[in-house]
Write an enzyme that holds these catalytic residues in place. Structure first.
Site, mmCIF file in Angstrom:
data_model
loop_
_atom_site.group_PDB
_atom_site.id
_atom_site.type_symbol
_atom_site.label_atom_id
_atom_site.label_comp_id
_atom_site.label_asym_id
_atom_site.label_seq_id
_atom_site.Cartn_x
_atom_site.Cartn_y
_atom_site.Cartn_z
ATOM 1 N N GLU A 358 0.801 -1.233 0.000
ATOM 2 C CA GLU A 358 0.000 0.000 0.000
ATOM 3 C C GLU A 358 0.835 1.284 0.000
ATOM 4 O O GLU A 358 0.528 2.229 0.735
ATOM 5 C CB GLU A 358 -0.934 0.014 1.216
ATOM 6 C CG GLU A 358 -1.911 -1.131 1.200
ATOM 7 C CD GLU A 358 -2.755 -1.210 2.464
ATOM 8 O OE1 GLU A 358 -3.968 -1.416 2.328
ATOM 9 O OE2 GLU A 358 -2.226 -1.084 3.574
HETATM 10 C C1 NGO Z 1 -3.952 -4.800 4.798
HETATM 11 C C2 NGO Z 1 -3.036 -3.643 5.095
HETATM 12 C C3 NGO Z 1 -2.806 -3.449 6.585
HETATM 13 C C4 NGO Z 1 -4.122 -3.502 7.339
HETATM 14 C C5 NGO Z 1 -4.824 -4.806 7.037
HETATM 15 C C6 NGO Z 1 -6.145 -4.907 7.737
HETATM 16 C C7 NGO Z 1 -1.848 -5.380 4.331
HETATM 17 C C8 NGO Z 1 -0.736 -6.222 3.871
HETATM 18 N N1 NGO Z 1 -1.814 -4.078 4.449
HETATM 19 O O1 NGO Z 1 -3.023 -5.884 4.723
HETATM 20 O O2 NGO Z 1 -2.169 -2.215 6.801
HETATM 21 O O3 NGO Z 1 -3.876 -3.426 8.717
HETATM 22 O O4 NGO Z 1 -5.027 -4.996 5.659
HETATM 23 O O5 NGO Z 1 -6.859 -6.060 7.454
#
Ligand code: NGO
Length: 548
Positions: A358
Site C-alpha cells: 500500500e
Molecule cells: C492490509 C493492510 C494493513 C491492514 C490490514 C487490515 C496489508 C498487507 N496491508 O493488509 O495495513 O492493517 O489490511 O486487514
C-alpha cells in the site's frame, strides 16, 4: 489469556463458572506442589473414571498417518519418567518443556532420565532411524508399557510433544493440580509437515502488546505446530523496536497507538527475550519494518525523512496509504541501512520482512527505485528479503519470498515472481486474515475482506489457490492478525481461535487429510483444552462444541 488486562467490550462468554471453580480444586491427598522435584507419593494416583476424550486421530493439525491399536492405553503415573537422549542439549530442552507442561496439572515429578528408558516412561528418541520424517517430522509409538516419540531432530520431538498434549485429557493443560487418570490411546502416529513455512503474524504497531502478551501468543500458536511468528513492528501509528542510531523512532514514534493510547516499544533486550522465548517453542521470529509506506511514525520522529522537511504529527486513526519515506533523498537510504543493520543483528532467522504494501503515496517509479536500493541492503546484512506481494514488481532476487495478501485467485506479479523462482507465502486476506469479523455481528475486527467464517478460513487449497502458481512454489501459509481494533490478549485470542488452528492445519497436514467434517469435530475437541489454558475463543455456530 490468564494474566493480562481483561477486555471490557468483548462479546464472548467467559469461562463457565463450574470450570473456574474446578481450577482451584486440590487433590484428595492434599495440595500437590506444581514445582515438585521428586515423584509424588503413590497415593496421589487417581483411579477414577477414564476421561480420555480423544482417539489417536483427534489431533490438529491432522497427522499424516494414524494407526490406532485396540490395546490398553499408556498411562502417565506418579513414577513416570521422561527419557531424553544423553548429551543432546536441544532434546533436553524439549524434555524439560514436556515436564513443565505436565507437572502443574498432574502434580507428578516426571523426572528426566538419560540412562536406559524405564518401563512406563515417556521416551524422546533421536535414534536416527526415521530419516523419512525429515527435520520436522516424528513418529509416536504408544502402548501400555511405553510412549516413544522418535525424530531426527529436537524440532521433530517438539512437534511430537504437541501431539501428545492433545492426546492427554484436557485437564492436563491446567495450571493447577487436577485429577487423572492421564491416559493416551495406543497406536502409532507418523507425521511430518506439508509446508516448511507455517506462520502467524501479530501487528504490534496499531496497538502495542507487551512482551508477556507476545509470549503468551507464542505458546498458543506453538501447540498447532506454527514455526514462524512475523511481528509487524512498524506502521503509521507506532514504531515498536529500539534502533540505537535513531532513538526518536521509539521515544516519539512509539509513544502512541490507534485511539491515542500510550503505545510502547520493545527495547533490544526485550526483543531478544521474545526471540529467545520463541526459539524454545520452535518458532522463528520474522521482524517486519514496513517500507516505504506505512511510515508516519518514523516521518513524525525525524523531519529530514520527509520530502518537505516537515515532520507530520503522530497518527492514531486507521487509514492507510497516506505516508511515504522520501525516495529521492539520500538520508532515506542511510536511515534504512541503519535500521536494517540493527534489526538484522537482532534476527537469528533467515528472513527480514520489508513490507512494501500500500505505498499509495509513492510513485510507481519511485517505488521501484526505492526497492532497488533497499533489497541489496537486506542482503548485505545477511538476510533474505520477504515482502508483501506488491514488492514483487521490483523483481527481488530469486531467493526472496513474496507474501500474497490479495483476495482473488490470480495475480500477475505473483505468478511472474513464482516463475522467476521466488517462493510464495500465502495469506489471502479473505481466508487467512484473523482480523476479519466472523460475521456482521462480530464487534471486533475489520470486514474489508470478510466476514470470514471458520469454514471459509479452512476450506481452501494452498497448493492450487493461485492460478498459475504451482504447488512447488508455495512456501506455506500465514495467518496475520492486524490490531486496529484489538487491545487485549483476550481479544487477540477471540479472533485467532478457532481460525488459527484452521490455517495451521492447511500448512501442516497433507491435502488428503483436508476434510471439513473431520476438522470441525476435532476443533470442538479442543475447546476443553482452551478453557484450561484460559484461551478465549469464538463459539462459532459451525462447530459442534461440547455443552459446558
Ligand atoms: C492490509 C493492510 C494493513 C491492514 C490490514 C487490515 C496489508 C498487507 N496491508 O493488509 O495495513 O492493517 O489490511 O486487514
Amino acid at each position: 489469556m490468564k494474566r493480562t488486562r481483561e477486555s471490557t467490550r468483548s462479546p464472548y462468554s467467559r469461562l463457565p463458572a463450574a470450570l473456574a471453580l474446578a481450577t482451584t480444586v486440590t487433590l484428595a491427598c492434599g495440595t500437590v506442589s506444581a514445582a515438585a522435584s521428586q515423584p509424588s507419593a503413590p497415593q496421589a494416583e487417581d483411579h477414577g473414571a477414564d476421561k480420555t476424550a480423544s482417539a489417536l486421530s483427534d489431533v490438529i493439525p491432522a497427522p499424516t498417518s494414524v494407526e490406532p491399536e485396540r490395546g490398553a492405553k499408556f498411562r502417565v503415573k506418579w513414577n513416570t519418567g521422561i527419557h531424553a537422549p544423553r548429551g543432546n542439549a536441544e532434546a533436553d530442552r524439549v524434555a524439560r518443556y514436556l515436564q513443565q507442561q505436565l507437572r502443574p496439572s498432574t502434580g507428578y515429578g516426571l523426572l528426566i532420565n538419560r540412562g536406559s528408558p524405564g518401563r512406563g516412561d515417556m521416551v524422546l528418541s533421536l535414534d536416527g532411524s526415521e530419516q523419512r520424517l525429515g527435520d520436522s517430522g516424528y513418529r509416536m509409538d504408544v502402548d501400555k508399557e511405553r510412549l516413544t516419540i522418535h525424530a531426527t531432530t529436537s524440532e521433530g520431538l517438539f512437534h511430537g510433544v504437541q501431539t501428545l498434549r492433545q492426546l492427554l485429557p484436557a485437564e492436563a493443560e491446567s495450571g493447577s493440580p487436577r485429577h487423572g487418570p492421564w491416559k493416551v490411546p495406543a497406536g502409532e502416529i507418523v507425521d511430518k509437515p506439508r509446508f516448511e513455512h507455517r506462520s502467524a503474524m501479530l501487528d504490534v504497531a496499531r496497538h502495542f502488546f507487551e512482551v508477556e502478551q507476545v509470549k503468551s501468543y507464542i505458546d498458543q500458536i506453538a501447540q498447532y505446530k506454527i514455526n514462524y511468528l512475523h511481528l509487524h513492528l512498524t506502521d503509521d501509528q507506532g514504531w515498536r523496536i529500539q534502533i540505537d542510531d535513531w532513538p526518536k523512532l521509539t521515544t516519539h514514534g512509539g509513544s502512541t497507538e490507534v485511539g491515542g493510547g500510550d503505545g510502547g516499544y520493545y527495547t533490544k533486550r526485550e526483543y531478544a527475550e521474545i526471540v529467545d522465548y520463541a526459539s524454545t517453542r520452535n518458532i522463528t521470529i520474522v521482524p517486519e519494518i514496513d517500507l516505504p509506506g506505512h511510515t508516519n511514525a518514523a516521518l513524525s520522529s525525524y523531519a529530514e525523512l520527509n520530502c518537505d522537511g516537515q515532520a507530520p504529527p503522530l497518527y492514531t486513526g486507521i487509514e492507510v496509504g497516506f505516508s511515504s519515506l522520501c525516495v529521492d533523498k539520500e538520508v532515506t537510504y542511510r536511515f534504512v541501512d541503519d535500521v536494517i543493520r540493527e534489526v538484522a543483528a537482532m534476527t537469528p532467522g533467515r528472513y527480514l520482512h520489508i513490507g512494501g504494501d500500500e505505498a499509495d503515496s509513492t510513485t510507481e517509479e519511485g517505488y521501484r527505485h526505492f526497492m532497488s536500493r533497499v533489497l541489496p541492503i537486506v542482503e548485505k546484512y545477511g538476510k533474505t528479503p520477504l515482502g508483501w506481494h506488491e514488492y514483487a514488481k521490483a523483481e527481488p532476487s530469486s531467493d526472496a519470498m513474496v507474501q500474497y495478501w490479495g483476495t482473488s485467485n490470480s495475480n500477475e506479479e505473483v505468478s511472474k515472481a513464482a516463475e522467476r523462482g521466488n517462493e510464495i507465502l500465502l495469506s489471502p486476506a479473505n481466508r487467512s486474515y484473523l482480523d476479519q469479523k466472523y460475521n456482521e455481528e462480530t464487534e471486533l475486527g475489520l470486514d474489508w475482506a470478510g466476514p470470514t467464517t471458520v469454514r471459509e478460513s479452512y476450506d481452501w487449497r494452498p497448493g492450487s489457490h493461485m492460478n498459475s502458481v504451482p504447488e512447488e512454489a508455495i512456501a506455506g501459509v500465514e495467518a496475520p492478525l492486524w490490531s486496529e481494533t484489538l487491545t487485549t490478549s483476550n481479544e487477540i485470542e477471540f479472533m485467532a481461535f478457532p481460525r488459527l488452528p484452521a490455517i495451521a492445519e492447511l500448512g501442516w497436514s497433507p491435502q488428503s487429510k483436508h476434510d471439513w467434517s473431520s476438522f470441525r469435530e476435532r476443533l470442538a475437541g479442543q475447546a476443553a483444552s482452551w478453557q484450561e489454558q484460559g484461551i478465549d475463543f469464538y463459539r462459532s455456530e459451525q462447530i459442534p462444541w461440547p455443552e459446558d
